[in-house]
Design an enzyme around this catalytic site. Structure first.
Site, mmCIF file in Angstrom:
data_model
loop_
_atom_site.group_PDB
_atom_site.id
_atom_site.type_symbol
_atom_site.label_atom_id
_atom_site.label_comp_id
_atom_site.label_asym_id
_atom_site.label_seq_id
_atom_site.Cartn_x
_atom_site.Cartn_y
_atom_site.Cartn_z
ATOM 1 N N GLU A 188 -11.246 -1.469 -2.512
ATOM 2 C CA GLU A 188 -10.681 -0.742 -1.506
ATOM 3 C C GLU A 188 -9.683 0.124 -2.201
ATOM 4 O OE1 GLU A 188 -9.649 -3.455 1.266
ATOM 5 O OE2 GLU A 188 -8.166 -4.486 0.025
ATOM 6 N N ASP B 266 0.675 -1.307 0.094
ATOM 7 C CA ASP B 266 -0.054 -0.048 -0.128
ATOM 8 C C ASP B 266 0.873 1.322 0.061
ATOM 9 O OD1 ASP B 266 -2.318 -1.552 0.207
ATOM 10 O OD2 ASP B 266 -2.177 -1.567 2.379
#
Ligand SMILES: *[C@@H]1O[C@H](CO)[C@@H](O)[C@H](O)[C@H]1NC(C)=O
Length: 335
Positions: free
Chosen positions: A210, A43
């Site tokens: 997401e 991420d």
């Protein structure tokens, strides 16, 4: 019998030859840009400081910080932004997720999530620094964007963006009803007061969307909503069915608040989302992406993590990927 056997062999050979040809899907995607030094990430968030130094932040601990003189590295590991974890008193406050860093005036804001896997017991926090360096970050705890099992969303994976109307918006979410957005105060320390709204939702199966990130392509007036669809993690122990792993999707809108539609005109709240990047060649499950603008690479750069099938599929083996983007079709194409 001999003739029969050799025709079987021929079929086997043909099958082998076909499997060696790139599939039409894999041929469509560019390989990630080069990376040397410490290239593990999860991420990622990338920022370029005014002196030309690149900083890369990653999920885990108090947010792992890396720096380099070039996007291609060599990257060095500098330590954790918040070595004591977050002030947010939820479990997971020593394992911060999905950082995003934004320059507001002369202060960098780092947003992160506190959560635990598979729960809605989550909150989005922020910290500030004027230099990005390890040792310079001050945590401020929660932004007030939080969730529990009574909410339609899961308050993780934040990104904050300054819209053309002069207001900041936080886009966030994961699974449940997927991606939400809320207008923030200026500076963006807390919601401005109006309620959050849904901007992307996949009605199919487990609603796996997401890692949202909004980017305004100023020349066109379009806001592009990037997100990751599919399963993020655990590919080494629990490999998803083909196509159910992360891929990077996009929808666009003339308003930051939506409605966002994909290249076929399908609303992102109705399972829309054009694929920007998916598994190909040695790249598996690209996602957790963001965008930053860098004149060195001709404008917007897409950065992400992926599993390199030559290295391994574990979360601890994910690699940093990046590509410049071409927009000639009106949609982002990594090259
Ligand atoms: C929606 O979910 C289905 C089923 O998991 C998946 O095949 C599809 O790619 C998803 N699309 C988006 C845009 O998330």
């Amino acid at each position: 019998m001999l003739a029969l056997r050799s025709s079987f062999n021929l079929l086997a050979l043909l099958a082998l030859a076909c499997s060696l040809l790139p599939s039409p899907v894999s041929a469509a995607y560019a390989d990630p840009g080069a990376c040397s030094g410490e290239c593990w990430t999860h991420d990622p968030a990338v920022v370029k400081r005014s002196d030309g130094t690149y900083f890369r932040f990653a999920t885990g601990g108090g947010v792992y910080v890396y720096s380099a003189a070039s996007l291609a590295g060599p990257w060095t590991y500098d330590g954790e932004a918040l070595p004591s974890g977050s002030l947010i008193s939820l479990s997971g406050n020593d394992d911060l997720w999905a950082p995003m860093v934004l320059l507001v005036g002369s202060t960098y804001y780092m947003y992160y999530a506190v959560s635990t896997f598979g729960t809605q017991s989550s909150a989005i926090g922020y910290a500030t620094s004027t230099t990005l360096e390890v040792g310079s970050w001050t945590d401020h705890g929660s932004t007030g964007v939080a969730s529990s099992s009574s909410k339609a969303y899961n308050a993780i994976d934040p990104s904050v963006y300054l819209a053309a109307d002069g207001n900041y918006y936080m886009t966030f979410g994961s699974f449940w009803d997927d991606i939400y957005q809320v207008q923030m105060k200026n500076p963006p320390t807390a919601p401005a007061g109006s309620s959050s709204y849904n901007i992307a939702y996949n009605a199919s199966t487990d609603h796996a969307e997401e890692a949202s990130f909004v980017y305004l392509r100023g020349t066109t007036g379009y806001y592009y909503l990037f997100f990751s669809a599919g399963a993020c993690c655990g590919y080494d122990t629990d490999k998803p069915a083909a196509g159910d792993e992360y891929s990077i999707r996009v929808c666009r809108s003339l308003s930051i608040a939506g409605p966002y539609v994909d290249e076929n005109g399908v609303d992102c709240t109705e399972s829309g989302g054009t694929t920007v990047l998916a598994s190909h060649d040695y790249v598996y499950g690209p996602g957790g992406q963001g965008i930053f603008v860098d004149a060195t690479y001709g404008g917007a750069v897409l950065y992400y993590h992926y599993a390199d099938t030559n290295i391994g599929l574990a979360d601890s083996e994910y690699q940093f990927g990046w590509n410049a983007l071409s927009w000639s079709t009106g949609w982002p194409v990594p090259y």
